[in-house]
Design a protein around this motif. Structure first.
Motif, PDB file in Angstrom:
ATOM      1  N   UNK A   1      43.174  49.285  31.127  1.00 30.54           N
ATOM      2  CA  UNK A   1      44.409  48.821  30.491  1.00 30.54           C
ATOM      3  C   UNK A   1      44.698  47.375  30.836  1.00 30.54           C
ATOM      4  N   UNK A   2      45.250  46.689  29.866  1.00 29.61           N
ATOM      5  CA  UNK A   2      45.653  45.302  30.063  1.00 29.61           C
ATOM      6  C   UNK A   2      46.805  45.294  31.052  1.00 29.61           C
ATOM      7  N   UNK A   3      46.757  44.359  31.972  1.00 30.66           N
ATOM      8  CA  UNK A   3      47.830  44.231  32.944  1.00 30.66           C
ATOM      9  C   UNK A   3      48.536  42.900  32.723  1.00 30.66           C
ATOM     10  N   UNK A   4      49.758  42.808  33.196  1.00 34.24           N
ATOM     11  CA  UNK A   4      50.512  41.569  33.066  1.00 34.24           C
ATOM     12  C   UNK A   4      49.827  40.461  33.852  1.00 34.24           C
ATOM     13  N   UNK A   5      49.381  40.785  35.040  1.00 29.32           N
ATOM     14  CA  UNK A   5      48.645  39.833  35.853  1.00 29.32           C
ATOM     15  C   UNK A   5      47.762  40.595  36.828  1.00 29.32           C
ATOM     16  N   UNK A   6      46.669  39.982  37.182  1.00 30.47           N
ATOM     17  CA  UNK A   6      45.771  40.574  38.164  1.00 30.47           C
ATOM     18  C   UNK A   6      45.947  39.942  39.524  1.00 30.47           C
ATOM     19  N   UNK A   7      47.037  39.200  39.664  1.00 31.52           N
ATOM     20  CA  UNK A   7      47.299  38.564  40.935  1.00 31.52           C
ATOM     21  C   UNK A   7      46.798  37.139  41.011  1.00 31.52           C
ATOM     22  N   UNK A   8      46.180  36.649  39.931  1.00 27.49           N
ATOM     23  CA  UNK A   8      45.671  35.280  39.968  1.00 27.49           C
ATOM     24  C   UNK A   8      46.300  34.404  38.894  1.00 27.49           C
TER      25      UNK A   8
END
Length: 129
Positions: free
Chosen positions: A24-31
């Motif tokens: 699933x697409x996430x808002x951000x991966x932390x980067x």
């Protein structure tokens, strides 16, 4: 679940569920790569299907889906000590980027984070692959 950005796969051997994968697409991966990040949230293969290529096929389809949508980063978390799974991830360009000894599930294992990044030349490959 949005079929244009998220994926749910199942693999069957006859009438038996052999495995599944969810991306699933996430808002951000932390980067900070907003909108270009997906998480391999669920990836499992039944004991009976291990070694048959089902896992490799599921992972390949999930990553092709991510590439088609332009996701620059795909990440996952897993448990330390799952050597066959780690080999599969690394053979698909994932790299171990973080590891903790913290046992969130009380099963005596630490957690690992793997990432697969894509640059202009395609998916980054793990060293030696």
């Amino acid at each position: 679940m949005d079929g244009d950005r998220d994926l749910f796969l199942t693999a069957w051997i006859g009438d038996t569920l052999a495995g599944s994968a969810t991306l699933d697409r996430t808002i951000t991966g932390g980067d900070g790569a907003d909108g270009e990040v997906a998480r391999l949230r669920w990836f499992i293969v039944s004991d009976a299907a291990r070694g048959t290529g089902v896992g490799r096929l599921l992972l390949s389809h999930a990553l092709a889906f991510a590439d088609e949508r332009g996701y620059r980063l795909v990440w996952l978390t897993t448990f330390a000590g799952l050597d066959a799974a780690r080999h599969l991830y690394e053979s698909h360009g994932f790299r171990l980027v973080a590891e903790t000894g913290e046992d969130k599930w009380h099963g005596g294992v630490g957690e690992q984070r793997f990432e697969r990044r894509v640059d202009d030349d395609g998916p980054a490959r793990a060293a030696g692959t």
